[in-house]
Design a protein around this motif. Structure first.
Motif, PDB file in Angstrom:
ATOM      1  N   SER A 129       0.777  -1.289   0.035  1.00 48.53           N
ATOM      2  CA  SER A 129      -0.030   0.044   0.248  1.00 48.53           C
ATOM      3  C   SER A 129       0.714   1.281  -0.128  1.00 48.53           C
ATOM      4  O   SER A 129       0.606   2.513  -0.726  1.00 48.53           O
ATOM      5  CB  SER A 129      -1.004   0.045   1.317  1.00 48.53           C
ATOM      6  N   ALA A 130       1.857   1.133   0.923  1.00 46.01           N
ATOM      7  CA  ALA A 130       2.938   2.361   0.879  1.00 46.01           C
ATOM      8  C   ALA A 130       3.657   2.591  -0.559  1.00 46.01           C
ATOM      9  O   ALA A 130       3.840   3.832  -0.995  1.00 46.01           O
ATOM     10  CB  ALA A 130       4.144   2.148   1.851  1.00 46.01           C
ATOM     11  N   PHE A 131       3.736   1.555  -1.148  1.00 46.68           N
ATOM     12  CA  PHE A 131       4.432   1.719  -2.650  1.00 46.68           C
ATOM     13  C   PHE A 131       3.330   2.240  -3.537  1.00 46.68           C
ATOM     14  O   PHE A 131       3.774   3.151  -4.374  1.00 46.68           O
ATOM     15  CB  PHE A 131       4.782   0.140  -3.006  1.00 46.68           C
ATOM     16  N   ARG A 132       2.145   1.672  -3.555  1.00 45.23           N
ATOM     17  CA  ARG A 132       1.088   2.241  -4.618  1.00 45.23           C
ATOM     18  C   ARG A 132       0.608   3.631  -4.124  1.00 45.23           C
ATOM     19  O   ARG A 132       0.505   4.124  -5.244  1.00 45.23           O
ATOM     20  CB  ARG A 132      -0.195   1.140  -4.514  1.00 45.23           C
ATOM     21  N   GLU A 133       0.552   3.918  -2.923  1.00 41.63           N
ATOM     22  CA  GLU A 133       0.248   5.505  -2.612  1.00 41.63           C
ATOM     23  C   GLU A 133       1.354   6.377  -3.249  1.00 41.63           C
ATOM     24  O   GLU A 133       1.124   7.286  -3.886  1.00 41.63           O
ATOM     25  CB  GLU A 133       0.289   5.660  -1.242  1.00 41.63           C
ATOM     26  N   ALA A 134       2.687   5.867  -2.925  1.00 38.85           N
ATOM     27  CA  ALA A 134       3.724   6.842  -3.497  1.00 38.85           C
ATOM     28  C   ALA A 134       3.840   6.757  -5.212  1.00 38.85           C
ATOM     29  O   ALA A 134       4.107   7.798  -5.539  1.00 38.85           O
ATOM     30  CB  ALA A 134       5.137   6.309  -3.021  1.00 38.85           C
ATOM     31  N   TRP A 135       3.625   5.774  -5.879  1.00 40.21           N
ATOM     32  CA  TRP A 135       3.406   5.519  -7.039  1.00 40.21           C
ATOM     33  C   TRP A 135       2.235   6.562  -7.597  1.00 40.21           C
ATOM     34  O   TRP A 135       2.285   7.281  -8.612  1.00 40.21           O
ATOM     35  CB  TRP A 135       3.139   4.019  -7.668  1.00 40.21           C
ATOM     36  N   GLN A 136       1.156   6.224  -7.015  1.00 35.87           N
ATOM     37  CA  GLN A 136      -0.057   6.988  -7.744  1.00 35.87           C
ATOM     38  C   GLN A 136       0.101   8.641  -7.521  1.00 35.87           C
ATOM     39  O   GLN A 136      -0.501   9.394  -8.092  1.00 35.87           O
ATOM     40  CB  GLN A 136      -1.281   6.772  -6.864  1.00 35.87           C
TER      41      GLN A 136
END
Length: 216
Positions: free
Chosen positions: A24-31
């Motif tokens: 989730s932390a990865f995806r939030e930073a990606w988005q």
């Protein structure tokens, strides 16, 4: 804009899952970097990917024109998963360790997308795609630890994703996740907390780095 294929395989929901917290932390930073981009999300715990069948397997070695109706239907599902992988600019996989190995649902996804002559073989169709794997585990299996020889998650995923499919892997490993719940591991809680924070930071850093690469 870039496309991210995000796969979670933990059987636990987000509040109780170490791997989901980090993906989730990865995806939030990606988005944050790709607000107009595409995220293809698969939660394997929902049963959205079937375990491979004889029809699905055999269809991969038969001319599509000669498929039986059963092979055609099963192979269509495999192709959908394969095309998701091929069209992704980056892949994110949550791979918790269960009984020293990956979840069976993640193995099912792999069995579907590994197709010799296409995704595997001399010229893998998704070769070079960056893949970030969050390999969480309740204990530690790092080099020098008593259970080093039981580390089958990173070794296996390296063999199939890197060696067979030619993908560019990076592992993020939150470990000792059972420490807060197991009294026998109480003294390891500070190490768990450090590992968790490092994993969250590494996930965000990795996502931003990839996002910048595709934006360039």
């Amino acid at each position: 804009m870039a496309t991210l294929l995000h796969i979670d395989s933990s059987v636990f929901p987000a509040p109780a899952s170490a791997s989901r917290a980090v993906t989730s932390a990865f995806r939030e930073a990606w988005q944050e970097q790709h607000p107009e981009g595409t995220v293809i999300y698969r939660d394997l715990s929902t049963g959205s990917v079937p375990h491979i069948t004889a029809d699905a397997h055999s269809a991969g070695f038969v001319d599509p024109a000669a498929h039986t109706p059963e092979q055609a239907a099963a192979f269509a599902e495999r192709l959908r998963l394969i095309e998701e992988l091929e069209h992704a600019d980056a892949v994110l996989i949550g791979a918790p360790m269960y009984n020293y190995a990956i979840p069976s649902t993640l193995k099912a996804w792999l069995d579907n997308v590994i197709l010799f002559g296409r995704t595997a073989g001399e010229s893998p169709s998704a070769q070079g795609t960056p893949v970030t794997i969050v390999a969480s585990r309740g204990g530690s299996y790092a080099p020098g630890t008593p259970k080093e020889s039981y580390e089958y998650v990173q070794n296996y995923l390296t063999a199939v994703l890197s060696d067979m499919l030619g993908l560019d892997l990076e592992f993020i490993v939150p470990e000792l996740t059972m420490a807060p719940h197991n009294p026998a591991m109480a003294e390891l809680v500070p190490l768990f907390e450090s590992s968790r924070e490092r994993a969250l930071q590494d996930a965000a850093t990795r996502a931003k780095s990839l996002a910048e690469r595709f934006a360039a």
